[in-house]
Design a protein around this motif. Sequence first.
Motif, mmCIF file in Angstrom:
data_model
loop_
_atom_site.group_PDB
_atom_site.id
_atom_site.type_symbol
_atom_site.label_atom_id
_atom_site.label_comp_id
_atom_site.label_asym_id
_atom_site.label_seq_id
_atom_site.Cartn_x
_atom_site.Cartn_y
_atom_site.Cartn_z
ATOM 1 N N THR A 8 23.001 66.625 29.481
ATOM 2 C CA THR A 8 23.727 65.365 29.338
ATOM 3 C C THR A 8 23.477 64.741 27.969
ATOM 4 N N TYR A 9 22.237 64.769 27.526
ATOM 5 C CA TYR A 9 21.888 64.204 26.221
ATOM 6 C C TYR A 9 22.571 64.962 25.085
ATOM 7 N N VAL A 10 22.547 66.292 25.148
ATOM 8 C CA VAL A 10 23.150 67.104 24.083
ATOM 9 C C VAL A 10 24.655 66.866 24.013
ATOM 10 N N ILE A 11 25.309 66.789 25.154
ATOM 11 C CA ILE A 11 26.757 66.566 25.166
ATOM 12 C C ILE A 11 27.108 65.224 24.534
ATOM 13 N N ARG A 12 26.280 64.231 24.723
ATOM 14 C CA ARG A 12 26.578 62.905 24.169
ATOM 15 C C ARG A 12 26.165 62.771 22.706
ATOM 16 N N MET A 13 25.144 63.453 22.292
ATOM 17 C CA MET A 13 24.637 63.304 20.931
ATOM 18 C C MET A 13 25.289 64.270 19.937
ATOM 19 N N LEU A 14 25.793 65.393 20.409
ATOM 20 C CA LEU A 14 26.369 66.386 19.523
ATOM 21 C C LEU A 14 27.536 65.841 18.695
ATOM 22 N N PRO A 15 28.506 65.138 19.270
ATOM 23 C CA PRO A 15 29.583 64.598 18.431
ATOM 24 C C PRO A 15 29.083 63.628 17.357
ATOM 25 N N MET A 16 28.086 62.826 17.690
ATOM 26 C CA MET A 16 27.557 61.894 16.687
ATOM 27 C C MET A 16 26.835 62.630 15.569
ATOM 28 N N ALA A 17 26.215 63.742 15.874
ATOM 29 C CA ALA A 17 25.512 64.515 14.851
ATOM 30 C C ALA A 17 26.481 65.290 13.971
ATOM 31 N N ILE A 18 27.576 65.773 14.548
ATOM 32 C CA ILE A 18 28.540 66.573 13.794
ATOM 33 C C ILE A 18 29.463 65.692 12.957
ATOM 34 N N PHE A 19 29.971 64.618 13.541
ATOM 35 C CA PHE A 19 30.959 63.771 12.864
ATOM 36 C C PHE A 19 30.302 62.493 12.362
ATOM 37 N N ARG A 20 29.620 62.583 11.234
ATOM 38 C CA ARG A 20 28.956 61.412 10.678
ATOM 39 C C ARG A 20 29.919 60.518 9.893
ATOM 40 N N LYS A 21 30.928 61.120 9.286
ATOM 41 C CA LYS A 21 31.901 60.349 8.506
ATOM 42 C C LYS A 21 33.052 59.922 9.393
ATOM 43 N N LYS A 22 33.811 58.946 8.935
ATOM 44 C CA LYS A 22 35.001 58.504 9.644
ATOM 45 C C LYS A 22 36.053 59.610 9.571
ATOM 46 N N ILE A 23 36.736 59.837 10.689
ATOM 47 C CA ILE A 23 37.774 60.865 10.740
ATOM 48 C C ILE A 23 39.050 60.276 10.165
ATOM 49 N N ASN A 24 39.554 60.876 9.081
ATOM 50 C CA ASN A 24 40.726 60.341 8.391
ATOM 51 C C ASN A 24 42.014 61.084 8.725
ATOM 52 N N ASP A 25 41.915 62.212 9.373
ATOM 53 C CA ASP A 25 43.101 62.997 9.709
ATOM 54 C C ASP A 25 43.903 62.263 10.799
ATOM 55 N N LYS A 26 45.157 61.990 10.514
ATOM 56 C CA LYS A 26 46.003 61.225 11.446
ATOM 57 C C LYS A 26 46.216 61.968 12.758
ATOM 58 N N ARG A 27 46.367 63.297 12.699
ATOM 59 C CA ARG A 27 46.588 64.062 13.934
ATOM 60 C C ARG A 27 45.358 64.027 14.837
ATOM 61 N N VAL A 28 44.194 64.141 14.258
ATOM 62 C CA VAL A 28 42.964 64.110 15.049
ATOM 63 C C VAL A 28 42.751 62.717 15.624
ATOM 64 N N GLN A 29 42.999 61.677 14.821
ATOM 65 C CA GLN A 29 42.875 60.307 15.316
ATOM 66 C C GLN A 29 43.841 60.050 16.454
ATOM 67 N N SER A 30 45.065 60.544 16.320
ATOM 68 C CA SER A 30 46.060 60.383 17.365
ATOM 69 C C SER A 30 45.617 61.083 18.641
ATOM 70 N N PHE A 31 45.096 62.301 18.507
ATOM 71 C CA PHE A 31 44.606 63.040 19.669
ATOM 72 C C PHE A 31 43.468 62.293 20.346
ATOM 73 N N LEU A 32 42.494 61.832 19.567
ATOM 74 C CA LEU A 32 41.334 61.148 20.133
ATOM 75 C C LEU A 32 41.704 59.807 20.752
ATOM 76 N N TYR A 33 42.767 59.192 20.282
ATOM 77 C CA TYR A 33 43.211 57.921 20.852
ATOM 78 C C TYR A 33 43.651 58.098 22.309
ATOM 79 N N TYR A 34 44.315 59.216 22.609
ATOM 80 C CA TYR A 34 44.854 59.435 23.946
ATOM 81 C C TYR A 34 43.898 60.139 24.897
ATOM 82 N N VAL A 35 42.769 60.622 24.449
ATOM 83 C CA VAL A 35 41.833 61.351 25.301
ATOM 84 C C VAL A 35 41.341 60.503 26.478
ATOM 85 N N PRO A 36 40.900 59.257 26.288
ATOM 86 C CA PRO A 36 40.426 58.495 27.456
ATOM 87 C C PRO A 36 41.505 58.324 28.524
#
Length: 94
Positions: A8-36
């Motif tokens: 559980t800890y690894v699943i929650r911490m892995l994205p924060m460790a990998i993506f330290r910078k703000k995601i600027n790609d519009k397609r990725v932002q659009s995808f992540l917006y609809y995931v929840p």
Amino acid sequence: MFVMALTTYVIRMLPMAIFRKKINDKRVQSFLYYVPYAVLSAMTFPAIFSSTGSEVSAVVGCVVAIVLAYMKRGLLTVAVGAAGAVFLVQMIGF
């Protein structure tokens, strides 16, 4: 239990460790917006059809909820409307 906690800890911490910078790609932002919304609907929608006494009342409640949501009603109105529709259909005897 330790393995479960670690997983559980690894699943929650892995994205924060990998993506330290703000995601600027519009397609990725659009995808992540609809995931929840996609995850919530994937968890909720199947439960609609197994939560009532009959499939007919479940379908009626689902249709009423979709119509009320399409009409841009609030969450409480949609929930009460769908529950009321299910109650009425079950009182009729379906």
